[in-house]
Design an enzyme around this catalytic site. Structure first.
Site, PDB file in Angstrom:
ATOM      1  N   HIS A  31      -8.352   5.128   1.996  1.00  0.00           N
ATOM      2  CA  HIS A  31      -9.776   5.351   2.234  1.00  0.00           C
ATOM      3  C   HIS A  31      -9.920   6.606   3.090  1.00  0.00           C
ATOM      4  O   HIS A  31      -8.928   7.263   3.419  1.00  0.00           O
ATOM      5  CB  HIS A  31     -10.410   4.127   2.904  1.00  0.00           C
ATOM      6  CG  HIS A  31      -9.658   3.635   4.107  1.00  0.00           C
ATOM      7  ND1 HIS A  31      -9.552   4.383   5.270  1.00  0.00           N
ATOM      8  CD2 HIS A  31      -8.936   2.508   4.324  1.00  0.00           C
ATOM      9  CE1 HIS A  31      -8.834   3.716   6.145  1.00  0.00           C
ATOM     10  NE2 HIS A  31      -8.428   2.586   5.605  1.00  0.00           N
ATOM     11  N   GLY A  33     -10.315   7.072   6.132  1.00  0.00           N
ATOM     12  CA  GLY A  33      -9.500   7.098   7.357  1.00  0.00           C
ATOM     13  C   GLY A  33      -8.137   7.726   7.091  1.00  0.00           C
ATOM     14  O   GLY A  33      -7.702   8.641   7.799  1.00  0.00           O
ATOM     15  N   HIS A  34      -7.465   7.250   6.041  1.00  0.00           N
ATOM     16  CA  HIS A  34      -6.172   7.832   5.673  1.00  0.00           C
ATOM     17  C   HIS A  34      -6.328   9.308   5.311  1.00  0.00           C
ATOM     18  O   HIS A  34      -5.518  10.153   5.685  1.00  0.00           O
ATOM     19  CB  HIS A  34      -5.585   7.117   4.446  1.00  0.00           C
ATOM     20  CG  HIS A  34      -5.355   5.648   4.606  1.00  0.00           C
ATOM     21  ND1 HIS A  34      -6.146   4.709   4.007  1.00  0.00           N
ATOM     22  CD2 HIS A  34      -4.398   4.956   5.276  1.00  0.00           C
ATOM     23  CE1 HIS A  34      -5.702   3.492   4.290  1.00  0.00           C
ATOM     24  NE2 HIS A  34      -4.640   3.606   5.069  1.00  0.00           N
ATOM     25  N   GLN A 150      -0.503   0.247  17.909  1.00  0.00           N
ATOM     26  CA  GLN A 150       0.548   0.862  17.082  1.00  0.00           C
ATOM     27  C   GLN A 150       0.886   2.260  17.599  1.00  0.00           C
ATOM     28  O   GLN A 150       2.063   2.651  17.657  1.00  0.00           O
ATOM     29  CB  GLN A 150       0.061   0.917  15.635  1.00  0.00           C
ATOM     30  CG  GLN A 150       0.967   1.675  14.693  1.00  0.00           C
ATOM     31  CD  GLN A 150       0.581   1.448  13.247  1.00  0.00           C
ATOM     32  OE1 GLN A 150       0.957   0.449  12.665  1.00  0.00           O
ATOM     33  NE2 GLN A 150      -0.173   2.365  12.671  1.00  0.00           N
ATOM     34  N   MET A 181     -13.184   1.774   8.856  1.00  0.00           N
ATOM     35  CA  MET A 181     -12.607   1.702   7.518  1.00  0.00           C
ATOM     36  C   MET A 181     -11.239   1.030   7.572  1.00  0.00           C
ATOM     37  O   MET A 181     -10.462   1.255   8.503  1.00  0.00           O
ATOM     38  CB  MET A 181     -12.481   3.094   6.921  1.00  0.00           C
ATOM     39  CG  MET A 181     -13.823   3.670   6.581  1.00  0.00           C
ATOM     40  SD  MET A 181     -13.647   5.126   5.545  1.00  0.00           S
ATOM     41  CE  MET A 181     -15.363   5.595   5.430  1.00  0.00           C
ATOM     42  N   SER A 182     -10.976   0.179   6.595  1.00  0.00           N
ATOM     43  CA  SER A 182      -9.706  -0.548   6.520  1.00  0.00           C
ATOM     44  C   SER A 182      -9.492  -0.975   5.077  1.00  0.00           C
ATOM     45  O   SER A 182     -10.457  -1.337   4.389  1.00  0.00           O
ATOM     46  CB  SER A 182      -9.767  -1.796   7.406  1.00  0.00           C
ATOM     47  OG  SER A 182      -8.699  -2.677   7.087  1.00  0.00           O
TER      48      SER A 182
HETATM   49  P1  AMP Z   1      -2.351   1.534   6.976  1.00  0.00           P
HETATM   50  O1  AMP Z   1      -2.330   1.974   5.559  1.00  0.00           O
HETATM   51  O2  AMP Z   1      -3.412   0.523   7.276  1.00  0.00           O
HETATM   52  O3  AMP Z   1      -0.988   1.171   7.500  1.00  0.00           O
HETATM   53  O4  AMP Z   1      -2.801   2.805   7.825  1.00  0.00           O
HETATM   54  C1  AMP Z   1      -2.076   4.013   7.747  1.00  0.00           C
HETATM   55  C2  AMP Z   1      -2.551   4.937   8.824  1.00  0.00           C
HETATM   56  O5  AMP Z   1      -3.941   5.193   8.682  1.00  0.00           O
HETATM   57  C3  AMP Z   1      -2.372   4.337  10.233  1.00  0.00           C
HETATM   58  O6  AMP Z   1      -1.944   5.358  11.126  1.00  0.00           O
HETATM   59  C4  AMP Z   1      -3.746   3.855  10.560  1.00  0.00           C
HETATM   60  O7  AMP Z   1      -4.009   3.792  11.943  1.00  0.00           O
HETATM   61  C5  AMP Z   1      -4.592   4.915   9.893  1.00  0.00           C
HETATM   62  N1  AMP Z   1      -5.943   4.397   9.665  1.00  0.00           N
HETATM   63  C6  AMP Z   1      -6.287   3.245   9.049  1.00  0.00           C
HETATM   64  N2  AMP Z   1      -7.621   3.072   9.069  1.00  0.00           N
HETATM   65  C7  AMP Z   1      -8.138   4.146   9.721  1.00  0.00           C
HETATM   66  C8  AMP Z   1      -9.468   4.561  10.077  1.00  0.00           C
HETATM   67  N3  AMP Z   1     -10.533   3.834   9.759  1.00  0.00           N
HETATM   68  N4  AMP Z   1      -9.605   5.719  10.748  1.00  0.00           N
HETATM   69  C9  AMP Z   1      -8.531   6.475  11.078  1.00  0.00           C
HETATM   70  N5  AMP Z   1      -7.249   6.144  10.763  1.00  0.00           N
HETATM   71  C10 AMP Z   1      -7.063   5.001  10.093  1.00  0.00           C
END
Ligand code: AMP
Length: 279
Positions: A31, A33-34, A150, A181-182
């Site tokens: 999304h 965020g990534h 983390q 975002m998640s």
């Molecule tokens: P994940 O795929 O959930 O393991 O996330 C991968 C990376 O993206 C991690 O460093 C997360 O902290 C970052 N991340 C996930 N969601 C967000 C967001 N909404 N805003 C900024 N970074 C994010």
């Protein structure tokens, strides 16, 4: 953009990248965020690499490993659009071959918050991130403030194990109504999605109280808890007002603090956080 799955292909492709190399580790289902992490890496590094790997060892036995959302073609298109040079999409047996028995654990900052609720989570995170750092040899690695603990844990690991990588922390990207975002937001039905901004509302209310002069950690926690508890679809797991470095819970008057929480909306566990005071 080169996409590789084996470790051997990754090493060859990595060797051909001009430095500095920025790494964006992800579990996919990308999304904005990534994408913001990848864009920042693109702006700061000669080469940008990313990993897409749903890391089984960071999920607890009753967690959502099997149902975790996946969409590799879409993820690759998003990374390509940002100008990412190299993506590693290993199958689990490449990261954890038969007989795997070596773990990286960080002792103290993993004890609180998420670590207290998810006892094997950070062992999985630090082990896979150490393996990613070894495999990619990045100069810089990009992580989101969304996962505040983390970041603290990975900085500690990188320092303790002499990884020659700069850890870059990027701001949490939010939907228009404040929901962080998640990938897990995909689990929410419409009513749950409408309730989910309650985490941000609670954090924002505490930040407003802090800006107005409130400094008592317990009062800030109670303020956040009250807002979560008033939302019928939300079930609070924890709310915290903790030291941003040690992650220990704070009591009495505070200056800087990490406000954070984990809240169930139905079966979906959401986390969010905000830092009070100077970063
Ligand atoms: P994940 O795929 O959930 O393991 O996330 C991968 C990376 O993206 C991690 O460093 C997360 O902290 C970052 N991340 C996930 N969601 C967000 C967001 N909404 N805003 C900024 N970074 C994010």
């Amino acid at each position: 953009m080169k996409v590789v799955t084996t470790l051997e292909d990754l090493r060859h492709a990595r060797a051909a990248l001009p430095g500095p190399v920025g790494l964006v580790p992800t579990m996919g289902y990308l999304h904005e965020g990534h994408v913001s992490l990848a864009r920042r890496a693109r702006a700061e590094c000669a080469s940008v690499a990313a990993s897409i790997f749903v890391n089984p060892t960071q999920f607890g036995p009753s967690e959502d490993l099997a149902s975790y959302p996946r969409d590799l073609p879409r993820d690759l298109a998003l990374l390509e659009a940002v100008g990412v040079d190299l993506v590693w999409t290993p199958p689990p047996e490449v990261v954890y071959p038969a007989g795997f028995q070596t773990w990286v654990t960080v002792n103290e900052v993993t004890q609180h918050l998420e670590g207290a609720q998810r006892p094997t989570h950070f062992r999985g995170v630090t082990t896979v991130v150490a393996k990613l750092f070894n495999a990619f040899r990045p100069d810089r690695a990009y992580f989101g403030q969304k996962d505040a603990q983390q970041v603290v844990v990975i900085k500690q690991m990188a320092r303790d194990l002499n990884f020659a990588v700069a850890i870059v922390v990027c701001p949490t990207v939010r939907e228009h109504d404040g929901l962080a975002m998640s990938s897990r937001n995909a689990y929410l039905d419409p009513a749950q999605r409408a309730a989910a901004p309650v985490l941000f509302h609670a954090l924002s209310a505490a930040a407003t109280a802090y800006a107005a002069g409130e400094r008592d950690a317990e009062i800030l926690r109670e303020l956040m808890a009250g807002i979560i508890d008033a939302e019928a679809l939300a079930r609070r797991q924890y709310v915290s007002c903790a030291d941003p470095e040690t992650l220990q819970e704070l009591y009495g008057p505070i200056q800087r603090a990490l406000l954070s929480m984990a809240v169930y909306i139905g079966k979906t566990r959401l986390i969010d956080n905000l830092v009070l005071g100077d970063m």
